[in-house]
Design an enzyme around this catalytic site. Structure first.
Site, mmCIF file in Angstrom:
data_model
loop_
_atom_site.group_PDB
_atom_site.id
_atom_site.type_symbol
_atom_site.label_atom_id
_atom_site.label_comp_id
_atom_site.label_asym_id
_atom_site.label_seq_id
_atom_site.Cartn_x
_atom_site.Cartn_y
_atom_site.Cartn_z
ATOM 1 N N ALA A 19 -11.974 -2.334 74.325
ATOM 2 C CA ALA A 19 -11.921 -0.917 73.963
ATOM 3 C C ALA A 19 -12.738 -0.667 72.692
ATOM 4 C CB ALA A 19 -10.471 -0.496 73.755
ATOM 5 N N GLN A 71 -12.375 -0.627 84.539
ATOM 6 C CA GLN A 71 -10.953 -0.964 84.422
ATOM 7 C C GLN A 71 -10.157 0.301 84.155
ATOM 8 O OE1 GLN A 71 -9.023 -2.605 80.901
ATOM 9 N NE2 GLN A 71 -8.470 -4.376 82.136
ATOM 10 N N CYS A 101 -2.519 -4.492 78.444
ATOM 11 C CA CYS A 101 -2.680 -3.973 77.087
ATOM 12 C C CYS A 101 -1.329 -3.941 76.369
ATOM 13 C CB CYS A 101 -3.288 -2.572 77.123
ATOM 14 S SG CYS A 101 -3.574 -1.956 75.456
ATOM 15 N N LYS A 140 -5.283 -7.094 85.954
ATOM 16 C CA LYS A 140 -5.242 -7.906 84.733
ATOM 17 C C LYS A 140 -3.831 -7.846 84.177
ATOM 18 C CE LYS A 140 -7.101 -8.835 80.259
ATOM 19 N NZ LYS A 140 -8.085 -8.373 79.304
ATOM 20 N N GLY A 201 -8.047 -15.606 77.278
ATOM 21 C CA GLY A 201 -7.293 -15.977 76.081
ATOM 22 C C GLY A 201 -7.978 -17.096 75.330
ATOM 23 N N ASP A 202 -8.412 -16.760 74.103
ATOM 24 C CA ASP A 202 -9.029 -17.744 73.209
ATOM 25 C C ASP A 202 -10.280 -18.411 73.777
ATOM 26 O OD1 ASP A 202 -7.059 -17.137 71.470
ATOM 27 O OD2 ASP A 202 -6.076 -19.095 71.489
#
Ligand SMILES: Cc1cc2nc3c(=O)[nH]c(=O)nc-3n(C[C@H](O)[C@H](O)[C@H](O)COP(=O)(O)O)c2cc1C
Length: 321
Positions: A19, A71, A101, A140, A201-202
Site C-alpha cells: 500500500a 488485489q 491486512c 492472501k 514473510g521476511d
C-alpha cells in the site's frame, strides 16, 4: 513454472502488493530486475465501485506492465460485484483477495485479516469473486487471527471454493511483524493443498527466499519489504536458486544509476511535485547501508525538485566513491 489458473509464470518470485508504494514506476523497476508477476496495492471493492480519481490513479497501468495482479479488500458481496463490474474496463491477469491486512482501521471494519475469524463468510466472498470474473482468483491470508492459528482449516476451506492459488504470510494478525516466520505451518499448508501455495514473510535476502523454499516446499514466494530500495533482490534470488551463486551487492555507481532511473519514472508518471515527494522514502531505502549517507537522508525531506534530488544522488556518489 508456476500455474495460477490460466496464468503461467516462469519466475516463482512475485512482487507483493504494498500500500502506498506499488505504483507503475515501482513495478517497472522491479520487473527490470526479474520480477514477473507484480501487484497493484490493495484497493477496496467499495473504492472500485465509486472509482474516484485516486482509485483510477492506483489502477493506472501500461501494456508493458504485465502480468499484473489486482488485489481487493472487501467484506460485502454487493461491492465485490459492483467493483468487478468496473474492472471489466481494465487489463489485468489475476485477482487476489486480501484476508491478511492486520491494520486496525481495516480489521475493525471487518475486512482484511478480520475475515480469518469468519471462514464461512470469507469463503462465500471468494465464491462471489470466482463467479464474477474470468480471471484466476487467489486468496492472501495470514496464519490466523490470533495464536489459536486455525490455519489448516481456513486454508483448506478456501481451497475448496475453487481459488487458483493461496498466498500465505507466515505470521498471525496478532503477531503483526513480530517474531519469526512460522515455516512449519506454511509447510503443512503446502502439503495439504493441491493448488499452488505462495509463501510470504521476511523474504528480505536471497538466502531467506531460499530458506522459505527449502523449509516449506512452496511453489513461489513474494518479495515485499525486501524490494524497497533493493530491486536487485530479484536478480540475487534467481541466481542463488538457479546456480547456487551469490551475486556481489551492487556498487555505488549502480545504485545511483538505479536511483536516477527510479526518480525519472516517478516524475514522468506522477509529475515533478508528486514524483519527487514519492521518491523521498526511496532515497532513504536505497541508501540503507551507506554509512556516510546519514546527513543526506536528513536533507531529503526538504527536497522539492527533480534537480535538487539529482544533486542529492550525486552527493551520495561523492561520499561513497
Ligand atoms: C508498507 C506495507 C504495505 C503493505 N501493503 C500490502 C497490501 O496492499 N496488500 C497486501 O496483501 N499486503 C501488504 N503488505 C504486506 C506484504 O505484502 C507482505 O505480505 C508482508 O510485508 C510480509 O512480507 P515481508 O516480510 O517479506 O515484507 C504491506 C506491507 C508493508 C510493509
Amino acid at each position: 513454472m508456476v500455474k495460477i489458473g490460466n496464468l503461467t509464470l516462469s519466475t516463482p518470485v512475485i512482487l507483493a502488493p504494498l500500500a502506498g508504494i506499488s505504483a507503475y514506476p515501482y513495478r517497472t523497476i522491479n520487473r527490470k530486475m526479474g520480477a514477473e508477476l507484480a501487484y497493484l496495492e490493495m484497493i477496496s471493492a467499495r473504492a472500485l465501485t465509486y472509482l474516484s480519481r485516486e482509485t483510477q490513479e492506483r489502477l493506472r497501468t501500461y501494456p508493458n506492465d504485465r502480468p499484473l495482479g489486482i488485489q481487493i479488500l472487501a467484506k460485502d458481496p454487493y461491492y465485490i460485484l459492483r467493483g468487478l463490474g468496473q474492472l471489466k474496463n481494465y487489463e489485468f491477469d489475476t485477482l487476489d483477495f486480501n484476508a491478511a491486512c492486520p491494520q486496525k482501521k481495516i480489521t475493525s471494519n471487518g475486512k482484511g485479516a478480520a475475515l480469518l475469524k469468519e471462514p464461512k463468510k470469507l469463503n462465500s466472498l471468494l465464491k462471489c469473486l470466482i463467479e464474477g470474473t474470468t480471471k484466476p482468483v487467489t486468496l492472501k491470508m495470514r496464519l490466523g487471527w490470533d495464536n489459536s492459528k486455525d490455519t489448516l482449516r481456513i486454508a483448506k476451506g478456501a481451497a475448496d471454493t475453487g481459488i487458483s492459488a493461496l498466498y500465505i504470510h507466515g505470521r498471525t494478525r496478532q503477531q503483526g511483524y513480530r517474531d519469526g516466520v512460522d515455516y512449519g505451518t506454511i509447510a503443512k499448508v503446502k502439503k495439504a493443498l493441491k493448488i499452488p501455495v505462495i509463501g510470504s514473510g521476511d523474504i528480505l535476502t536471497a538466502e531467506l527466499a531460499k530458506k522459505m523454499f527449502d523449509q516449506t516446499g512452496v511453489d513461489a514466494v513474494t518479495v515485499a519489504r525486501g524490494a524497497l530500495g533493493n530491486p536487485w533482490i530479484f536478480r540475487e534470488i534467481s541466481e542463488l536458486m538457479k546456480n547456487g551463486r551469490e551475486i556481489p551487492r551492487p556498487k555505488t555507481s549502480e545504485v545511483t544509476s538505479q536511483m536516477r532511473k527510479h526518480l525519472e519514472l516517478l516524475v514522468t508518471h506522477f509529475g515533478e511535485k508528486t514524483g519527487v515527494i514519492r521518491f523521498r522514502k526511496f532515497y532513504i531505502w536505497y541508501t540503507r547501508g551507506f554509512k556516510q549517507a546519514k546527513p543526506l537522508r536528513t536533507q531529503i525531506s526538504g527536497i522539492r525538485t527533480r534537480l535538487q534530488t539529482l544533486d542529492l544522488i550525486k552527493s551520495l556518489a561523492k561520499k561513497h566513491p
